[in-house]
Scaffold this active site. Sequence first.
Site, short mmCIF file in Angstrom:
data_model
loop_
_atom_site.label_atom_id
_atom_site.label_comp_id
_atom_site.label_asym_id
_atom_site.label_seq_id
_atom_site.Cartn_x
_atom_site.Cartn_y
_atom_site.Cartn_z
CB SER A 30 1.03 0.92 -4.24
OG SER A 30 2.14 1.28 -3.45
CG MET A 64 3.78 -5.84 0.85
SD MET A 64 2.60 -7.11 0.26
CE MET A 64 2.34 -6.64 -1.40
N PRO A 65 0.27 -4.04 0.37
CG PRO A 65 -1.79 -4.39 1.43
CD PRO A 65 -0.42 -3.89 1.65
CB ILE A 66 0.90 -3.96 -5.12
CG1 ILE A 66 2.12 -3.40 -4.40
CG2 ILE A 66 0.84 -3.48 -6.57
CD1 ILE A 66 3.45 -3.79 -4.98
#
Lengths: 61, 61, 61, 61, 61, 61
Positions: A40, A1-3
């Site tokens: 991402s 989830m970290p973008i």
Amino acid sequence: MPIVQIDLLEGRTLDQKRLLVEKVTQAITESTGAPPESISIIIRDMLKENYAKAGKLASDK
Amino acid sequence: MPIVQIDLLEGRTLDQKRLLVEKVTQAITESTGAPPESISIIIRDMLKENYAKAGKLASDK
Amino acid sequence: MPIVQIDLLEGRTLDQKRLLVEKVTQAITESTGAPPESISIIIRDMLKENYAKAGKLASDK
Amino acid sequence: MPIVQIDLLEGRTLDQKRLLVEKVTQAITESTGAPPESISIIIRDMLKENYAKAGKLASDK
Amino acid sequence: MPIVQIDLLEGRTLDQKRLLVEKVTQAITESTGAPPESISIIIRDMLKENYAKAGKLASDK
Amino acid sequence: MPIVQIDLLEGRTLDQKRLLVEKVTQAITESTGAPPESISIIIRDMLKENYAKAGKLASDK
């Protein structure tokens, strides 16, 4: 989830970008526990005329 | 007022972009009630070498 | 792969947000062919004092 | 510390960009007290086909 | 059309934000010719623990 | 000069954030040569109701 969005001055080689995303992904996994496949990364190459610090364009320094 | 930023891999045609902004604007209006003329959309085309997932560049996959 | 960031004024309900992400994901899939599972959406709720148009804060309108 | 990102339609000259970053830095210093050397500005030039308002691409207007 | 995102440390007063958006809008109009009503500004207040420089959190300085 | 924006689900501890910015800064320096003091990192904590993948809010999973 970290973008992750990384804006940096243009000119990095493909190999530097490979190393960048590999190491940043590892850094995030080690510190937050987020699995690598959830991370991402967007790299944005900037022209020197499109970045300024203290009111001066990087292209004028 | 809704401001939308869409980062996606380069290569979409002009027609795809037309359909993208039309449909996304409609989706936002229908779900939030924001009037279409208040919705701004920025599309950012990304080179495959500038996007990574799980520590790997899209250009290396 | 498409990464979407939506900044909008705070106050939307959870149901509105459900509908928003469902419809925006569908809009992107239909127009660009990107599969739904590749689409990430970030919603950012904004205080009215943190958004301005024509030099005026939304909280002053 | 203030980090500013400015997305605008492509076509501004280098001199306009010089004036833009000089004046925006000054505006931020005068209003928030942040010292100029702490202010970073990123300019992103957009193609008209990559910006939409009310569901229409700028390139179609 | 110019869309501006300003990330800065939390703690600015409402009056400072009023002055900030007024002066930044004016700066952009004077330098690029974009009409004030076309300029959107998003302010994002940051906790000190959410900003870092040289690998150190602002909350640890 | 590299400016990094990291959006991740809320809940990380202060220590995790310390480690995150330390390691990400180191990763960028090692891969691009950018000096640590030139690297800014913004962390944005996200509510689960403000992040979606495949059209579903994280809060609904």
